[in-house]
Scaffold this motif. Structure first.
Motif, short mmCIF file in Angstrom:
data_model
loop_
_atom_site.label_atom_id
_atom_site.label_comp_id
_atom_site.label_asym_id
_atom_site.label_seq_id
_atom_site.Cartn_x
_atom_site.Cartn_y
_atom_site.Cartn_z
N ARG A 1 6.88 12.65 -11.92
CA ARG A 1 7.35 11.35 -13.06
C ARG A 1 8.68 12.20 -12.87
NH1 ARG A 1 6.77 6.67 -12.89
NH2 ARG A 1 3.94 6.23 -13.05
N THR A 2 8.52 13.56 -14.29
CA THR A 2 9.25 13.24 -15.48
C THR A 2 11.13 13.66 -14.40
OG1 THR A 2 8.22 15.01 -16.16
CG2 THR A 2 10.90 15.25 -16.50
N GLU A 3 10.95 14.20 -12.70
CA GLU A 3 12.48 14.06 -12.52
C GLU A 3 12.76 12.19 -12.01
OE1 GLU A 3 15.50 15.39 -10.22
OE2 GLU A 3 14.27 16.02 -11.76
N SER A 4 11.54 11.72 -11.73
CA SER A 4 12.07 10.41 -11.10
C SER A 4 12.73 9.50 -12.50
CB SER A 4 10.70 9.75 -10.78
OG SER A 4 10.96 8.46 -11.00
N ASP A 5 12.19 9.37 -14.02
CA ASP A 5 11.98 9.38 -15.21
C ASP A 5 14.33 9.67 -15.24
OD1 ASP A 5 9.86 8.11 -15.51
OD2 ASP A 5 8.81 9.15 -16.68
N ARG A 6 14.23 10.73 -14.71
CA ARG A 6 15.43 11.32 -14.46
C ARG A 6 16.45 10.59 -14.04
NH1 ARG A 6 19.31 14.16 -13.01
NH2 ARG A 6 18.44 15.08 -10.70
N VAL A 7 15.84 10.66 -12.46
CA VAL A 7 16.95 9.58 -11.77
C VAL A 7 16.99 8.60 -12.21
CG1 VAL A 7 17.25 9.34 -9.42
CG2 VAL A 7 15.76 11.47 -9.58
N ASP A 8 15.31 7.92 -12.58
CA ASP A 8 16.36 6.17 -13.47
C ASP A 8 17.62 6.13 -13.87
OD1 ASP A 8 14.05 5.99 -10.82
OD2 ASP A 8 12.77 5.61 -12.16
N ALA A 9 17.16 7.55 -14.97
CA ALA A 9 17.86 7.39 -16.56
C ALA A 9 19.38 7.17 -15.83
CB ALA A 9 17.78 8.10 -17.19
N ALA A 10 19.87 8.13 -14.66
CA ALA A 10 20.81 9.04 -14.17
C ALA A 10 22.09 7.25 -13.49
CB ALA A 10 20.70 9.62 -13.12
N GLU A 11 21.10 6.68 -12.70
CA GLU A 11 20.73 5.46 -11.95
C GLU A 11 21.46 3.93 -13.09
OE1 GLU A 11 18.94 5.48 -7.45
OE2 GLU A 11 18.00 4.34 -9.62
N ALA A 12 20.45 4.41 -13.85
CA ALA A 12 20.91 3.48 -14.28
C ALA A 12 22.46 3.35 -15.82
CB ALA A 12 19.67 3.07 -15.92
N ALA A 13 22.57 4.44 -15.85
CA ALA A 13 23.91 4.82 -16.57
C ALA A 13 25.24 4.44 -15.91
CB ALA A 13 23.68 6.47 -16.59
N ILE B 1 0.79 -1.45 -0.35
CA ILE B 1 -0.05 0.10 -0.47
C ILE B 1 0.73 0.96 -0.17
CG2 ILE B 1 -1.39 1.16 1.82
CD1 ILE B 1 -2.85 -1.46 2.49
N ALA B 2 1.76 1.04 1.18
CA ALA B 2 2.66 2.21 1.16
C ALA B 2 3.45 2.57 -0.43
CB ALA B 2 4.06 2.36 1.70
N GLN B 3 3.95 1.49 -1.40
CA GLN B 3 4.65 1.48 -2.37
C GLN B 3 3.61 2.27 -3.54
OE1 GLN B 3 8.02 0.16 -3.26
NE2 GLN B 3 8.02 1.56 -5.16
N ALA B 4 1.87 1.64 -3.24
CA ALA B 4 1.48 2.87 -4.15
C ALA B 4 1.24 3.93 -4.27
CB ALA B 4 -0.01 1.64 -4.12
N SER B 5 0.91 4.33 -3.20
CA SER B 5 0.81 5.34 -2.42
C SER B 5 1.98 7.19 -3.42
CB SER B 5 1.25 6.06 -1.30
OG SER B 5 -0.26 5.66 -0.20
N ARG B 6 2.47 5.74 -3.34
CA ARG B 6 3.94 5.97 -4.36
C ARG B 6 3.94 6.44 -5.56
NH1 ARG B 6 9.85 6.89 -4.26
NH2 ARG B 6 10.86 6.40 -5.63
N PHE B 7 3.78 5.59 -6.47
CA PHE B 7 3.21 5.24 -7.69
C PHE B 7 1.80 5.55 -8.13
CE2 PHE B 7 5.40 0.76 -7.53
CZ PHE B 7 6.52 1.37 -8.31
#
Length: 299
Positions: A182-194, A166-172
């Motif tokens: 969401r845009t910033e989340s994608d950016r940080v995710d991409a930085a981690e993937a790099a 449920i807590a994870q669902a609140s995040r999404f």
């Protein structure tokens, strides 16, 4: 602080079966009937399974639990009285037991029908999550939830149960309601993937990405708190408790059920669930966690 646990990139069939809650024999059967593509054997002659295979196994298990035939699951992935009962009492006893059995079967069939209808109403992936988890996402705009979001919730629910998810669902939900987050989340995710295997663990980018992750998580949590979602989560927790009152302590739980629904620690989960993370990415994640702990401990 304990060392940050390192998850395996791939696991053997026994470990995959244990995590999913099935058996190696069942997984081999899934290979045979075309539900799960066979992995090539390694130099030691053994197959290993990664994140994608675990996700598919979890979906297969959940759909099978809902009463869906394996053939249908596969298609979804690709587009009287005994002879000696001669007295009325004996016949009545047999019929009574038969009636009890049929009533139980009917109740189970109705439960499965409700599950399938719920899947069709909510969508196959969202519908496979627990009612409490999917209800937490009802406010999300249509099409705002991603497949990766639901996959993550499936894993979280498997490890920590519906309350943990449920807590994870609140995040999404927050990400779905705030496109800029969401845009910033994608950016940080991409930085981690790099931070792949070409990046050393002491590369300055590792600490930089960790700082970016910490800053984002801090902002996200502030938005969640200000939106009142934590109170909504508490209401769901209370509703869950009312529906799951403690049972008689003298009654021992079924061992298979207890094992299937047990809650594991975060460290155990990381050790059991394969993620293809490089050492540099893991180090960055560890540093981000340390930054969060330090911020909480600061006066």
């Amino acid at each position: 602080m304990h060392p940050f646990p390192t998850p395996p990139r791939e696991v053997l069939i026994g470990d995959a079966a244990a995590f999913v809650g099935t058996t190696p024999r069942a997984i081999r059967h899934y290979h045979q009937v075309g539900l799960l593509p066979e992995r090539k054997r390694g130099s030691d002659g053994r197959r290993r399974y990664g994140y994608a295979e675990i996700i598919r196994l979890l979906w297969i298990r959940r759909m099978a639990d809902a009463g869906i035939a394996l053939d249908d699951v596969r298609d979804a992935f690709t587009g009287g009285a005994p002879a000696d009962a001669d007295s009325d009492d004996e016949v009545a006893g047999v019929l009574a037991r038969l009636e009890d059995t049929l009533v139980a079967q009917m109740a189970e069939l109705q439960k499965k029908l409700s599950s399938v209808q719920r899947m069709r109403t909510l969508g196959s992936r969202l519908g496979l999550l627990d009612d409490f988890v999917s209800s937490r996402l009802e406010a999300a705009p249509v099409g705002s939830l991603r497949q990766d979001d639901l996959d993550t919730l499936l894993v979280t629910e498997r490890i920590f149960g519906p309350l943990g998810a449920i807590a994870q669902a609140s995040r999404f939900l927050t990400l779905a309601l705030h496109p800029e987050l969401r845009t910033e989340s994608d950016r940080v995710d991409a930085a981690e993937a790099a931070l792949d295997d070409t990046v050393a663990v002491d590369d300055p980018r590792v600490a930089q990405v960790a700082a970016e992750r910490h800053a984002f998580e801090t902002t996200l949590m502030s938005v969640i708190e200000e939106s009142g979602q934590l109170e909504e989560d508490d209401a769901l927790f209370d509703a869950w408790d009312e529906l799951h009152l403690p049972k008689d302590t003298d009654t021992a739980p079924d061992s298979d059920t207890a094992k299937d629904t047990r809650v594991t620690s975060a460290a155990e989960a990381i050790q059991a669930m394969p993620y293809d993370f490089s050492p540099a990415r893991l180090r960055s994640m560890e540093l981000a966690v340390r930054l969060g702990v330090s911020a909480e401990q600061a006066p």
